[in-house]
Design an enzyme around this catalytic site. Structure first.
Site, PDB file in Angstrom:
ATOM      1  N   ALA A   1      46.659  46.366  40.395  1.00  0.00           N
ATOM      2  CA  ALA A   1      45.485  48.101  41.203  1.00  0.00           C
ATOM      3  C   ALA A   1      46.982  49.160  40.194  1.00  0.00           C
ATOM      4  O   ALA A   1      46.463  50.664  40.061  1.00  0.00           O
ATOM      5  CB  ALA A   1      44.972  48.004  42.086  1.00  0.00           C
TER       6      ALA A   1
ATOM      7  N   LEU B   1      40.279  44.703  35.755  1.00  0.00           N
ATOM      8  CA  LEU B   1      39.391  44.990  34.790  1.00  0.00           C
ATOM      9  C   LEU B   1      38.730  45.544  35.543  1.00  0.00           C
ATOM     10  O   LEU B   1      37.665  45.169  36.577  1.00  0.00           O
ATOM     11  CB  LEU B   1      38.935  43.234  34.947  1.00  0.00           C
TER      12      LEU B   1
ATOM     13  N   CYS C   1      63.826  32.136  52.437  1.00  0.00           N
ATOM     14  CA  CYS C   1      64.134  31.933  53.484  1.00  0.00           C
ATOM     15  C   CYS C   1      64.067  32.984  54.123  1.00  0.00           C
ATOM     16  O   CYS C   1      65.645  33.647  53.523  1.00  0.00           O
ATOM     17  CB  CYS C   1      64.792  30.419  53.616  1.00  0.00           C
TER      18      CYS C   1
ATOM     19  N   GLY D   1      53.051  41.458  36.944  1.00  0.00           N
ATOM     20  CA  GLY D   1      52.827  42.781  37.927  1.00  0.00           C
ATOM     21  C   GLY D   1      52.077  43.354  36.137  1.00  0.00           C
ATOM     22  O   GLY D   1      52.977  44.208  36.131  1.00  0.00           O
TER      23      GLY D   1
ATOM     24  N   ALA E   1      36.675  41.749  41.611  1.00  0.00           N
ATOM     25  CA  ALA E   1      36.482  42.018  42.977  1.00  0.00           C
ATOM     26  C   ALA E   1      35.306  43.400  43.287  1.00  0.00           C
ATOM     27  O   ALA E   1      34.555  42.929  44.536  1.00  0.00           O
ATOM     28  CB  ALA E   1      38.032  42.512  43.129  1.00  0.00           C
TER      29      ALA E   1
END
Length: 601
Positions: free
Chosen positions: A310, A318, A456, A63, A283
């Site tokens: 972000a 980036l 789970c 993260g 992206a």
């Protein structure tokens, strides 16, 4: 920066140690005075296992800059303190630094953790970074600083549930046009065998998901899409992250370029095969190109989302047109942070505009909780919130029943202990076909990272049953060592995050953060083994507060009593929170489980 300057910078950084390679101890030999402190001792180290953490030599777990300890001196001192901690003492950790040991009692948490918390007026990245540069603070993300990260598996089921529900909502009544004529929605021609890459009964067969980000959280996306029966294309700007996901089997293959990626997508969609594809690139550059091609008659995705980092514009995104080397150099130079943040924010705006363009074509588009819509909105994309977050779109009904990312770890280090607990879950819930299928898929497809673990999603009434059963298995010697039980902070009652988990609450209480504070207090009172309270996880400074809980099943009667309290209360607090907000499903769940909610009849 030149190479010499880079080397000098690293040498002076107390958070970097090139010689460190950390792995948690295995087996039954104790390094601490009890299994309760031994569990924290091992899980802290497990967070920094090179097979688990994204950048362990920098203490970064996942993260962006989510760390396990403030610096290496603090890491060493935490371990030293845990080795000496008595069963009537509690260690206090303030943003990754061990600051005190106090006399409590045997049922109190052995560790209490507070990470990244700032008074609201000062809760922004500028103030955080100023403190961080002085060594006074640490970003704990969610499970990084609370020592219960288990690699990308920790989020894979939640992502799978999201994708599967999206398929049910949007495509249950219409098979993909890309499926070859004669193939069923399950991807099989009548009378033919089924490829191992096909998922029977999937509403996403022959469809593809477009997303970005292959970090510790985003890295779960390709496998989750595959388990849901879809083809996926995940854009990632760092080759090292692609390599990590290929090595751990979360990603099936890498495309050479955008044309190769689209050819692979068509090939696998036509055959109804669920295959994940990674593509190296930015992206903010590639999504607009995919929009252009879609408008010109090219392939259109069937679902669009994003899990880039972000939330952190310095360390996580980036900027378009930048090389990774330029980006890293700017990260190391505080004088460049303002420019870097501005460039990253502009790129996020372009990225979100492309997502909106896909939405305008009728393609389901969803935010996956990284605050990219907020960044774009602040940059002038005033309709950035036109597409919803994944929780209100797909997940909130699960939260209303106390369901969330329940997880457990085998302290023995033996995978067989996890397989035995998988079998126990099936035995406990014999009629829950969804859980059975999940566990079967997990065993087949999910590679363990570090200590063997399992995720789970279980709900109120199920979590404590599992915990007590595990404790009994330890008591009887069916497992080689105790089990650590925890969860993500992204859970039913442990987080306030208006752009993610608590977006669009029915009563408008999106930003009310009393709930995670109450959750942490309740779990402390109930006797959890360690409890954490964090700020800024997932969406960044100023946008979330959240609490974590971990409890150990060591086979003792005392553990059974604690498990029965904590695992009911933790899930129950989430049902309480949603019932209080007016969700009928939560009210009904509370009544079924006998929760005492004074203001709800």
């Amino acid at each position: 920066m030149n190479t010499m300057t880079d080397a000098a910078h690293l040498a002076a950084d107390p958070r970097y140690d090139a010689a460190r390679e950390i792995r948690a101890p295995r087996g039954t030999e104790l390094h601490c005075k009890s299994w309760l402190t031994e569990a924290a001792y091992r899980m802290l180290q497990n967070n920094l296992d090179p097979d688990v953490a994204e950048n362990p030599k920098h203490l970064v777990v996942y993260g962006g800059i989510g760390r396990a300890a403030r610096d290496w001196a603090c890491f060493d001192k935490i371990l030293e303190t845990l080795r000496e901690l008595n069963d009537d003492e509690s260690l206090l950790v303030q943003s990754g630094k061990p600051v005190g040991v106090f006399k409590t009692h045997p049922d109190a948490p052995r560790v209490l953790i507070a990470n990244s918390n700032l008074v609201p007026k000062w809760a922004n990245w500028e103030h955080f970074n100023a403190l961080d540069r002085k060594g006074l603070f640490m970003y704990g993300q969610m499970t990084a600083g609370s020592w219960i990260y288990i690699g990308s598996q920790g989020i894979v089921q939640g992502t799978y549930e999201t994708f599967a529900e999206a398929g049910r909502q949007h495509y249950s009544d219409r098979p993909s046009a890309l499926l070859k004529q004669g193939l069923s929605p399950e991807g099989t021609a009548p009378g033919s065998g089924r490829s191992s890459a096909q998922v029977p009964g999937s509403h996403l067969a022959g469809r593809w998901i477009l997303t970005a980000g292959l970090g510790g959280m985003g890295g779960a996306q390709p496998l989750a899409a595959t388990l849901a029966g879809a083809v996926s294309l995940t854009i990632e700007c760092q080759q090292s992250s692609i390599d990590f996901r290929l090595r751990t089997r979360y990603l099936d293959k890498q495309a050479r370029d955008i044309d190769d990626a689209l050819n692979l997508i068509r090939h696998h969609c036509e055959r109804g095969e669920a295959v994940s594809i990674g593509l190296l690139g930015n992206a903010a550059e590639l999504l607009p190109e995919l929009v252009r091609r879609a408008r010109a008659g090219g392939l259109k995705p069937d679902l669009v989302t994003d899990q880039t980092s972000a939330h952190d514009l310095v360390n996580g995104y980036l900027p378009a047109g930048w090389t990774v080397e330029q980006w890293r150099a700017a990260q190391r130079d505080p004088a460049q942070h303002a420019h870097l943040s501005a460039e990253a924010a502009r790129s996020c705006a372009v990225h979100v505009q492309a997502m909106l363009d896909f939405q305008s074509m009728g393609i389901p588009t969803v935010d996956y909780g990284n605050n990219i819509r907020q960044v774009a909105f602040d940059q002038g994309v005033k309709n950035a919130f036109d597409f919803p977050g994944f929780v209100p779109a797909y997940i909130r009904p699960l939260f209303c029943e106390g369901r969330g990312p329940f997880r457990w770890v085998a302290l023995s280090g033996d995978p067989e202990d996890i397989y035995k607990t998988d079998a126990k879950i099936k035995e406990l819930f014999p009629h829950n076909a969804h859980v059975h299928r999940w566990l079967d898929m997990a065993r087949e497809r999910i590679a363990f990272q570090g200590l063997p673990a399992r995720i789970c999603w279980l709900g109120l009434g199920e979590r404590h049953a599992a915990g007590l059963a595990f404790n009994e298995m330890v008591r009887k010697g069916e497992l080689k060592a105790p089990i650590v039980i925890g969860r993500d902070h992204l859970d039913t009652g442990s987080v306030a995050s208006p752009n993610r988990e608590t977006e669009a609450m029915r009563d408008g209480t999106d930003a009310v953060s009393d709930w995670p504070l109450l959750n942490a207090l309740l779990n402390t009172a109930g006797g959890a083994t360690w409890v954490s309270l964090h700020h800024g996880g997932g969406v960044g400074m100023g946008y979330s507060q959240h609490a974590g809980v971990v409890i150990v099943a060591d086979g003792t009667d005392a553990a059974a009593r604690r498990l029965a309290r904590v695992l009911v209360n933790d899930a129950g607090s989430g049902v309480m929170r949603h019932a209080d907000a007016g969700y009928e499903t939560a009210v009904a769940c509370a009544k079924r489980n006998g929760l005492k909610l004074p203001m709800i009849g």
